[in-house]
Design an enzyme around this catalytic site. Structure first.
Site, PDB file in Angstrom:
ATOM      1  N   ASN A   1     -65.921  86.055 -60.102  1.00 37.76           N
ATOM      2  CA  ASN A   1     -64.777  85.313 -61.022  1.00 37.76           C
ATOM      3  C   ASN A   1     -64.497  84.837 -59.099  1.00 37.76           C
ATOM      4  OD1 ASN A   1     -62.572  87.109 -59.684  1.00 37.76           O
ATOM      5  ND2 ASN A   1     -63.216  87.940 -61.822  1.00 37.76           N
TER       6      ASN A   1
ATOM      7  N   PHE B   1     -50.841  90.035 -64.135  1.00 35.13           N
ATOM      8  CA  PHE B   1     -50.133  89.470 -63.406  1.00 35.13           C
ATOM      9  C   PHE B   1     -50.945  87.912 -64.576  1.00 35.13           C
ATOM     10  CE2 PHE B   1     -50.093  90.940 -59.434  1.00 35.13           C
ATOM     11  CZ  PHE B   1     -49.052  89.995 -59.305  1.00 35.13           C
TER      12      PHE B   1
ATOM     13  N   ASP C   1     -63.502  88.958 -68.361  1.00 36.19           N
ATOM     14  CA  ASP C   1     -63.525  89.296 -69.360  1.00 36.19           C
ATOM     15  C   ASP C   1     -64.572  89.689 -70.665  1.00 36.19           C
ATOM     16  OD1 ASP C   1     -60.699  88.682 -69.606  1.00 36.19           O
ATOM     17  OD2 ASP C   1     -60.954  86.527 -69.743  1.00 36.19           O
TER      18      ASP C   1
ATOM     19  N   LYS D   1     -49.135  92.744 -74.667  1.00 36.72           N
ATOM     20  CA  LYS D   1     -49.321  93.236 -73.360  1.00 36.72           C
ATOM     21  C   LYS D   1     -48.665  94.710 -73.590  1.00 36.72           C
ATOM     22  CE  LYS D   1     -52.976  91.061 -72.523  1.00 36.72           C
ATOM     23  NZ  LYS D   1     -55.321  91.585 -72.746  1.00 36.72           N
TER      24      LYS D   1
ATOM     25  N   LYS E   1     -48.613  87.164 -72.882  1.00 37.16           N
ATOM     26  CA  LYS E   1     -48.667  88.407 -72.836  1.00 37.16           C
ATOM     27  C   LYS E   1     -48.109  88.871 -72.420  1.00 37.16           C
ATOM     28  CE  LYS E   1     -51.968  89.202 -68.850  1.00 37.16           C
ATOM     29  NZ  LYS E   1     -53.206  88.018 -68.103  1.00 37.16           N
TER      30      LYS E   1
END
Length: 393
Positions: free
Chosen positions: A209, A323, A278, A341, A337
């Site tokens: 990435n 993040f 991912d 999480k 998120k």
């Protein structure tokens, strides 16, 4: 950056003495109040007028110089000093300081100072490696002095080996590490992940990435400068590691996950800033690449969700931060998120916002916790790191 801080530079008799003019200049540009003390031998390598011109202070050499202020000079300087740096430090002066000998202005002032002291040895390799010198350096460490390891290279005597004074930029890092911030994170263990992971497809190709690691490296640096014991687990990054941070390099998402598992239990604050892929190519697939409708597709499987694992396995007293990089519905997606999480904070930034995202030195983020949503203006990544750590400490 160093406004209000007083730095004493002690310069001894070494060919490397001329380099300290650059260090003094750099400190002045950072608004430090710089005072230079020289041994008489040092004046044979660089003229005191050079330092006087740079610092706007008299360069002190002679303890009994009659051209002085009413205050006893070595005592008054010692009282207001925030840091003493002896660079270059000769074997002679190292020996004197280790045994409390104060027979000139430099050693007398050092003995009177209660502040932190940094020593950068510079001498011939055989002198540096002499057991007597090594014992003296260990004695200084015992008394709380920080010793900068000399560089290895070609010395003035044409020998090659240890004993070369590091460049002024290196010494400046030690000064900034000591003086820039209050040590409000002292005693804290901080774990940061940063950089891009790479998932191999075959011996030639891989999936990755656009992460440069700049944000994660900035967090690790500022946490260290605030006194924390920092471990950085880094994927690929072009950012130079900060010398006071323990940096562990990994390549794949699974390597990063296993390294996080190894270290996270002993941490007080954990910040996942790495951009982890991912998906990773299926290692069990018979064909990793196959043609479908004339296009190439890759058989993949999900990688372990590091942030979710930390949220599930965290200890009660640990703080965990992740993040979220979004292109739309920033606050909504980042809040989801945070809840999913099970972490304390999500740092959300919009990839399409000017000054945010990958590869730039600034960021525009929103700090999201269960209690509040705090939008920060455009800042440098180090400034963002400072605010982020304020929320987690």
């Amino acid at each position: 950056m160093l406004k209000g801080k007083t730095v004493i530079l002690g310069v001894t008799g070494s060919i490397a003495a001329y380099k300290i003019a650059n260090l003094a200049s750099a400190l002045i540009k950072l608004h430090a109040d710089v005072h230079v003390l020289m041994t008489e031998n040092a004046t044979h390598f660089i003229n005191p007028i050079t330092f006087e011109t740079l610092t706007s202070h008299k360069c002190l050499v002679d303890t009994f110089d009659r051209n002085f202020n009413y205050n006893v000079e070595h005592v008054s300087l010692a009282k207001k000093a925030d840091l003493v740096v002896i660079a270059p430090a000769s074997a002679n002066v190292i020996g004197k300081m280790a045994h409390g000998i104060a027979d000139d202005m430099l050693t007398t002032t050092v003995l009177a100072c209660k502040c932190k002291k940094i020593v950068s040895p510079a001498m011939n390799t055989n002198m540096y490696e002499n057991p007597i010198v090594q014992d003296n350096l260990q004695t200084l460490k015992k008394y709380g002095f920080t010793i900068i390891e000399p560089a290895v290279g070609l010395l003035a005597c044409k020998d090659v080996g240890a004993g070369k004074m590091p460049e002024p930029e290196v010494i400046l890092q030690y000064i900034l590490q000591e003086l820039c911030y209050e040590k409000d994170l002292k005693g804290k263990n901080v774990l940061v992940t940063a950089g891009a992971t790479k998932e191999p497809i075959d011996p030639v190709r891989y999936i990755t990435n656009h992460s440069t690691g700049k944000m994660g490296y900035a967090i690790a640096k500022i946490a260290s400068m605030r006194g924390a014991d920092v471990t950085l687990i880094s994927g690929e990054s072009k950012v130079k590691p900060y010398p006071f941070v323990k940096t562990i390099f990994v390549e794949t998402a699974s390597e990063m996950f296993e390294t996080v598992k190894e270290y996270y239990k002993d941490m007080d604050i954990i910040i996942k800033a790495a951009a982890v892929a991912d998906y990773t190519p299926k290692e069990v697939a018979e064909e990793k690449i196959k043609k479908q409708d004339g296009e190439m597709s890759i058989a993949c499987k999900r990688t372990t969700d590091i942030l979710a694992y930390l949220g599930e396995h965290r200890k009660k007293e640990q703080k965990v931060c992740g993040f979220a990089m979004e292109t739309e519905h920033l606050i909504e997606n980042a809040t989801k998120k945070l809840e999913k999480k099970k972490v304390d904070m999500i740092v959300a930034n919009h990839l399409k916002t000017e000054g945010a995202g990958f590869g730039v030195d600034t960021n525009v983020v929103t700090l999201i916790t269960k209690e509040e949503v705090k939008e920060l203006p455009k800042m440098t990544k180090e400034e963002v790191a400072f605010e982020l750590l304020n929320q987690l400490k």
